[in-house]
Design an enzyme around this catalytic site. Structure first.
Site, PDB file in Angstrom:
ATOM      1  N   ASP A   1       0.829  -1.205   0.000  1.00 46.82           N
ATOM      2  CA  ASP A   1       0.000   0.000   0.000  1.00 46.82           C
ATOM      3  C   ASP A   1       0.869   1.261   0.000  1.00 46.82           C
ATOM      4  O   ASP A   1       1.922   1.281  -0.630  1.00 46.82           O
ATOM      5  CB  ASP A   1      -0.927  -0.048   1.235  1.00 46.82           C
ATOM      6  CG  ASP A   1      -2.242   0.669   0.989  1.00 46.82           C
ATOM      7  OD1 ASP A   1      -2.230   1.914   0.895  1.00 46.82           O
ATOM      8  OD2 ASP A   1      -3.283  -0.006   0.876  1.00 46.82           O
ATOM      9  N   HIS A  34      -3.682   5.274   4.292  1.00 47.63           N
ATOM     10  CA  HIS A  34      -4.482   4.121   3.892  1.00 47.63           C
ATOM     11  C   HIS A  34      -3.866   2.790   4.343  1.00 47.63           C
ATOM     12  O   HIS A  34      -4.537   1.942   4.946  1.00 47.63           O
ATOM     13  CB  HIS A  34      -4.596   4.203   2.366  1.00 47.63           C
ATOM     14  CG  HIS A  34      -5.506   3.244   1.722  1.00 47.63           C
ATOM     15  ND1 HIS A  34      -5.056   2.130   1.058  1.00 47.63           N
ATOM     16  CD2 HIS A  34      -6.857   3.237   1.585  1.00 47.63           C
ATOM     17  CE1 HIS A  34      -6.095   1.480   0.539  1.00 47.63           C
ATOM     18  NE2 HIS A  34      -7.199   2.129   0.845  1.00 47.63           N
ATOM     19  N   SER A  53     -11.732  -1.270   0.244  1.00 46.57           N
ATOM     20  CA  SER A  53     -10.392  -1.199   0.852  1.00 46.57           C
ATOM     21  C   SER A  53     -10.388  -1.739   2.263  1.00 46.57           C
ATOM     22  O   SER A  53      -9.403  -2.312   2.713  1.00 46.57           O
ATOM     23  CB  SER A  53      -9.947   0.264   0.960  1.00 46.57           C
ATOM     24  OG  SER A  53      -9.199   0.638  -0.142  1.00 46.57           O
TER      25      SER A  53
END
Ligand SMILES: *[C@@H]1O[C@H](CO)[C@@H](O)[C@H](O)[C@H]1NC(C)=O
Ligand SMILES: *[C@@H]1O[C@H](CO)[C@@H](O)[C@H](O)[C@H]1NC(C)=O
Length: 847
Positions: free
Chosen positions: A202, A240, A412
């Site tokens: 990520d 994230h 996600s």
């Protein structure tokens, strides 16, 4: 800068013990990924090219990275050198015919720092949707007292003192009982992820967070963006990855909440914060792949309902390598978020990462068990789990020492929960292979109590829906099943031949069907016992891609909607060697008639032609001892679409636009004639083609005929269709005679020209036959330079030859759907918070 350098230096000893991952400086050098024939010395090839051999490319066998001293804009050393050699051979220059080191280059790819598409994080803000604001204000529900008490008791019993544990409804939901992943029973058994390692691929991982630090696995972590061993989030919007990591492995302590597998190890590989090359991404997918069990990937091509993108060949190969050799040969487990484009009609079968057979695709449901507006549908979706929607989101860890986050969402947030469940399953049974994990997921999923296109798959006794896959993941049920699971036999596969259709697609609801009959013998010869994944690779031409949709019907009658209509997809292109995938046929035998129906339901000026297709069946081997390793993906599924073995491939097409005589619904492909697959449509349309109706014969009469004839036979020199020009028979003989002479002359001229061309081509082939490396020929043992460069194998016999050594089907775009055509959607059209960083992060949308 100095600090980073220092920390890199400190990490060096650790690096040297495992694989040495190169630090590439794309500003200072050009890099090439090359695939060489096995056994060839990379140094010999690189020095001939004047390049430096930087060593192996990640974990890929016979793949290397070559470096040029200086970057040269728009110049490709290797392609230029090969073209030069080709030219010299063509000119028959002295010495050029000799075997050359460049003949051993099977693939060469200059590494660019831009991608064909930006990889997009799949957080909740990805879709600016008027229908549903991304983050609705949190609703409050009347708490159910007993449930609340139960949560408190549970925390006490498990010694969970994390302050936001009670808000982590996805772990224990006391407001909507039952709407959680059902994990607490496993924790009570001390199944908390001990010994399992998850890597978050990520935008970084904040290993300084007190919630992550206790479980951080440094040796499995790397930063491909700001190259070095620390995947530290550096940009303001690099949050994230840490949020995803918290869902998996936030420690049981006094910070924020806990992860699903709160005793698992957690690593981070940073790739989303800047552009990286294909070689880097390929390395990332195999990073520390003996120590890492699960790769959690919450990103992919844009979910705008327009993109149709697949991983590059190097990345596709890395994933095959991962499932084959990772985790001591049991296979790396790739978990992918399915995508947030549902509101834009996006479908995860248009994303080559999620529709890969090597990845588990995870969609979302919200805390009330409803389908959230963003979560995409598709036949490749295996399972769903909880995420944002119905006024709440996932509560997890954030970047910072003790920061928490309560608005994590989108698919996600769903993917990492399943990655966490797999970490628990591997603690319970570390022997599970990547395919056992998929079986357990199918068999333990719990049907979502929502209306959808649920259809019973009798082979596994589970209902499948394109919206929810086989249902929602139940951690307890999955891990309980894993404990006593008998491992499946190795993978086997059957690749069908290319079936030519070459027929216009009628507009409207009916579509154009094509069949393929799979016999028992074919699967027996392929050593294939029962199905897992089915893929269909196809070519369809169309002037507006979004108008198309495709159904795949199995012999059992199960229908997969492998492609769906996408209103935003204006692309003037159809499907180019694109591979769609379905998990809806799991467990079926595969024997019988498979039907593909291509539809163009939008009646408008946009039209198309269904060119060809091929089916690939993957599943469990009959005889484990005869199983062979997976084929390495090739750059093209196939170059010769022209050669089809017609005796064995009995595909039939149906033009449903033409009414049938039987009176059965024309859309039913069964009524229609069998058509050989050699593309000769006209000659075979016999039985089902209706005899000309009055209308059509009228058309015939009305068709222009220069001079209507009064008397039929007597005055005509030639039979009816030839015009008489109103002349006498004798004049006609003259006219036709002259015409025939002219035609004969033209034919002779054409023939001569054609022969010359062929001769020229054959001479080129015979003598040089060297073809460009990008048209890869990896048929083992067929040397490129031994006279016939790309020696095309015929498709004949392919049906019974699916396992033959060097069979040309060893392609993987079959598997990954390489051959996409969107050359990069615009980057930076997101509405992300990191606008100011756009220059630094071209192509990565913040969502
Ligand atoms: C959840 O876990 C419990 C054990 O803790 C188990 O009995 C139950 O079957 C599981 N599944 C559901 C849907 O409750
Ligand atoms: C839980 O399992 C781990 C690893 O197997 C072990 O070290 C630990 O002592 C166990 N805890 C309990 C309470 O049994």
């Amino acid at each position: 800068m100095k600090m980073r350098w220092l920390s890199s230096l400190l990490a060096l000893p650790a690096l040297l013990t495992t694989t040495c991952y190169a630090r590439r400086d794309y500003d200072a050098h050009d890099y090439y990924a090359v695939h060489l024939r096995p056994g060839v010395s990379p140094d010999a090839v690189s020095s001939h090219l004047g390049l430096d051999n930087e060593g192996p490319l990640g974990q890929l066998d016979d793949h290397y990275i070559f470096r040029a001293h200086e970057p040269v804009f728009e110049y490709d050393h290797i392609t230029t050198a090969i073209s030069d050699l080709k030219r010299r051979r063509r000119k028959r220059e002295a010495g050029a015919e000799l075997p050359h080191v460049l003949d051993d280059v099977l693939l060469a790819q200059k590494q660019e720092l831009h991608k064909r598409f930006p990889l997009v994080k799949r957080g909740p803000l990805a879709i600016p949707s008027p229908r549903a604001p991304a983050l609705a204000p949190r609703q409050s529900y009347p708490p159910i007292e007993e449930a609340v008490q139960e949560g408190i008791d549970l925390a006490k019993k498990l010694d969970i003192q994390d302050p936001i544990f009670q808000e982590q409804w996805h772990l224990f939901n006391h407001l909507q009982p039952g709407h959680d992943i059902n994990v607490t029973g496993l924790w009570a058994q001390n199944i908390t992820g001990h010994g399992s390692t998850v890597c978050i691929v990520d935008d970084g991982l904040d290993f300084d967070s007190n919630d992550i630090k206790p479980n951080y696995f440094a040796a499995g972590s790397w930063d491909y963006n700001d190259v070095g061993p620390d995947p530290k989030p550096r940009l303001i919007d690099d949050r994230h990855g840490t949020r995803c990591a918290g869902e998996v492995s936030a420690a049981r302590n006094d910070v924020c909440g806990v992860g699903v597998a709160y005793d698992s190890r957690i690593a981070g590989v940073r790739i989303l914060s800047k552009l990286i090359s294909n070689a880097d991404e390929a390395e990332a997918m195999n990073y520390a792949f003996q120590e890492t069990d699960i790769y959690s990937c919450s990103w992919g091509p844009p979910d705008n309902g327009e993109a149709m993108e697949a991983p590059d060949i190097l990345i596709a190969r890395a994933m095959v390598k991962g499932v084959e050799k990772g985790r001591g040969g049991r296979g790396s487990i790739y978990v992918f978020a399915i995508g947030n484009g549902a509101a834009a009609d996006d479908n995860c079968n248009f994303d080559g990462y999620t529709n890969s057979i090597y990845s588990v695709s995870v969609g979302g449901i919200d805390r009330k068990g409803l389908h959230p507006y963003y979560s995409e549908k598709c036949s490749a979706q295996l399972v769903v789990t909880y995420s944002s929607g119905s006024g709440d989101a996932i509560h997890t860890t954030d970047v910072g020492q003790d920061k928490c986050y309560s608005n994590h969402g989108g698919t996600s947030a769903a993917g990492p929960l399943v990655a966490g469940i797999y970490a628990l399953a591997l603690q319970a049974n570390p022997k599970l292979t990547w395919r056992d994990i998929q079986y357990l997921t199918v068999l333990s999923a719990v049907k979502v109590d929502q209306p959808s296109d649920w259809t019973m798959n009798k082979a596994v006794g589970k209902e499948f829906s394109h919206q929810f896959g086989y249902g929602k993941a139940d951690a307890y049920a999955l891990v309980d099943m894993a404990k006593h699971w008998k491992l499946v036999k190795p993978q086997a596969w059957y690749f069908g031949p290319w079936l030519h259709v070459r027929h216009a697609i009628p507009q409207g609801e009916k579509g154009l069907a094509s069949h393929f009959e799979v016999t028992k013998q074919m699967l027996k010869d392929a050593n294939l016992e029962r199905l897992e994944h089915v893929t269909v690779t196809m070519n369809v031409e169309h002037t507006r891609r979004g108008d198309l949709s495709v159904e795949l019907k199995s012999p059992s009658g199960m229908v997969s909607h492998i492609a769906t209509h996408r209103r935003n997809d204006e692309k003037r292109a159809g499907y180019v060697d694109w591979t769609f995938m379905s998990v809806a046929h799991w467990g079926e035998s595969g024997v019988g008639k498979w039907t593909v129906v291509v539809k163009d339901t939008n009646v408008n000026e946009h039209k198309g032609v269904f060119t060809d297709w091929r089916i690939k069946l993957y599943g469990e081997a009959r005889d484990a001892s005869k199983a062979s390793p997976l084929p390495l993906p090739k750059a093209h599924d196939d170059d010769d679409h022209d050669v089809v073995h017609t005796e064995t491939a009995s595909a039939h097409t149906t033009s449903v636009a033409v009414p049938t005589e039987t009176g059965k619904p024309p859309g039913n492909p069964d009524d229609h004639q069998h058509r050989p697959v050699n593309g000769k449509i006209s000659t075979t349309k016999t039985t089902a083609q209706p005899t000309p109706t009055p209308t059509t014969s009228q058309d015939d009469v009305a068709s222009p005929s220069p001079s209507p004839t009064e008397t039929e036979s007597s005055s005509n020199f030639l039979p009816r269709p030839f015009p008489t020009f109103g002349a006498s028979k004798r004049t006609q003989i003259w006219i036709y005679g002259a015409l025939a002479l002219i035609l004969a002359f033209l034919a002779a001229l054409g023939g001569w020209w054609y022969w010359m061309r062929r001769k020229k081509r054959w001479m080129e082939r015979d003598d040089y036959g060297f073809e460009m490396v990008d048209r890869e020929d990896e048929d083992e043992g067929v040397p490129l330079a031994n006279g016939f460069g790309k020696q095309r194998k015929r498709r004949a016999g392919e049906l019974y030859d699916a396992f033959a050594e060097g069979s040309e089907d060893e392609d993987g775009n079959g598997v990954f759907g390489v051959g996409s055509d969107d050359e990069g959607s615009e980057s930076g059209d997101g509405d992300e918070g990191g606008e100011m960083y756009r220059d630094e992060k071209p192509g990565r949308e913040r969502i």
